[in-house]
Design an enzyme around this catalytic site. Structure first.
Site, PDB file in Angstrom:
ATOM      1  N   SER A 188       0.901  -1.052  -0.116  1.00 47.89           N
ATOM      2  CA  SER A 188      -0.062  -0.118   0.025  1.00 47.89           C
ATOM      3  C   SER A 188       0.879   1.311  -0.002  1.00 47.89           C
ATOM      4  O   SER A 188       1.913   1.401   0.470  1.00 47.89           O
ATOM      5  CB  SER A 188      -0.847  -0.018   1.285  1.00 47.89           C
ATOM      6  OG  SER A 188      -1.580   1.204   1.144  1.00 47.89           O
ATOM      7  N   TYR A 233      -2.006   0.556  10.618  1.00 51.33           N
ATOM      8  CA  TYR A 233      -1.975  -0.158   9.205  1.00 51.33           C
ATOM      9  C   TYR A 233      -0.633   0.079   8.490  1.00 51.33           C
ATOM     10  O   TYR A 233       0.051  -0.613   7.796  1.00 51.33           O
ATOM     11  CB  TYR A 233      -3.209   0.526   8.396  1.00 51.33           C
ATOM     12  CG  TYR A 233      -3.469  -0.081   6.966  1.00 51.33           C
ATOM     13  CD1 TYR A 233      -3.936  -1.586   6.955  1.00 51.33           C
ATOM     14  CD2 TYR A 233      -2.980   0.577   5.979  1.00 51.33           C
ATOM     15  CE1 TYR A 233      -4.185  -1.991   5.409  1.00 51.33           C
ATOM     16  CE2 TYR A 233      -3.183  -0.089   4.538  1.00 51.33           C
ATOM     17  CZ  TYR A 233      -3.780  -1.094   4.222  1.00 51.33           C
ATOM     18  OH  TYR A 233      -3.997  -1.722   3.254  1.00 51.33           O
TER      19      TYR A 233
END
Length: 259
Positions: free
Chosen positions: A144, A157
């Protein structure tokens, strides 16, 4: 069908929806037989059946939690028994965990790292023995932009995604001389069902969608199939000299100095 993956067997974790299902669909169209590993068979089983019917290639759906190493090993063993040696692993299963660091429960921290970091490692460990024995294999981890840039309010995250990119680079170098390539992709905002749900949860979904579009240099939000095409290239022999590398695909957003 150009069959860029003709004769290959691929495993896609998180293959039942979102980016994972887009990758599975494209891979089948490009000649790969597939094992879709997902927590939700209600999503992955119909997709596997559809892809098998449409392409004539074998496609199976298997159920497992990627945090369960033993379960993933069983899935890999079943894949090898039913489809043959695994040539490609796509680690796509993941979850969003965005919490306040001071109030976050330890269970959230553990679950975030277990799914987003240890999960891919579990998958890699399950396929590595076969790949090493054959001196061939391509692994693609879906990371990501959170693994490159920090967005306030997204903890923990980014911790997991930074770790996943580190895992990619480390193992890519470790096994490069044995015919195994390990790369990752770092998507920005992609219009998946999860992204759609987040937008709909905003106070003004239309305004937020427009805001997210406006801050992108390309002035549009990404599509799952665009991630799938990047994964296709990395998983194919066309990319045979690309290893231990992460590809950022966020429409150029992360290159801006300021908004």
């Amino acid at each position: 069908m150009s069959e860029r993956l003709k004769g290959k067997t691929a495993i896609v974790t998180g293959g039942g929806s979102g980016i994972g299902s887009a990758i599975a669909t494209l891979f089948a169209q490009q000649g790969a037989q597939l094992a879709l590993i997902d927590l939700n068979l209600d999503a992955s089983q119909p997709l596997a059946e559809t892809l098998q019917r449409e392409t004539g290639l074998r496609c199976i759906a298997l159920q497992a939690d990627v945090t369960d190493e033993a379960a993933l090993k069983r899935c890999v063993a079943e894949t090898e028994e039913r489809l043959g040696p695994v040539d490609i692993l796509i680690n796509c299963a993941g979850i969003n965990v965005f919490r306040d660091p001071l109030t976050m429960e330890d269970a959230d921290w553990q679950r975030c790292l277990a799914v987003n970091l240890k999960g891919p490692w579990n998958g890699i460990r399950a396929v590595l023995p076969g790949m090493v024995a054959r001196q061939y294999g391509h692994i693609v981890n879906i990371a990501s932009v959170h693994g490159h840039k920090i967005i306030p309010g997204a903890f923990p995250y980014p911790v997991a995604k930074h770790g996943l990119i580190g895992l990619t680079r480390s193992l890519g170098v470790e096994y490069a001389s044995q015919g195994i390539r390990i790369n990752s992709i770092s998507p920005g905002l992609i219009m998946t069902p999860a992204a759609e749900a987040w937008l709909e949860s905003c106070d003004d979904p239309t305004a937020e969608r427009q805001r997210q579009t406006d801050i992108l240099p390309c002035k549009r939000i990404g599509e799952p199939v665009e991630v799938a095409y990047t994964a296709l290239f990395l998983a194919s022999d066309e990319a045979r000299f690309i290893n231990a590398t992460d590809i950022v695909m966020d429409g150029g957003r992360s290159q801006l100095y300021h908004e």
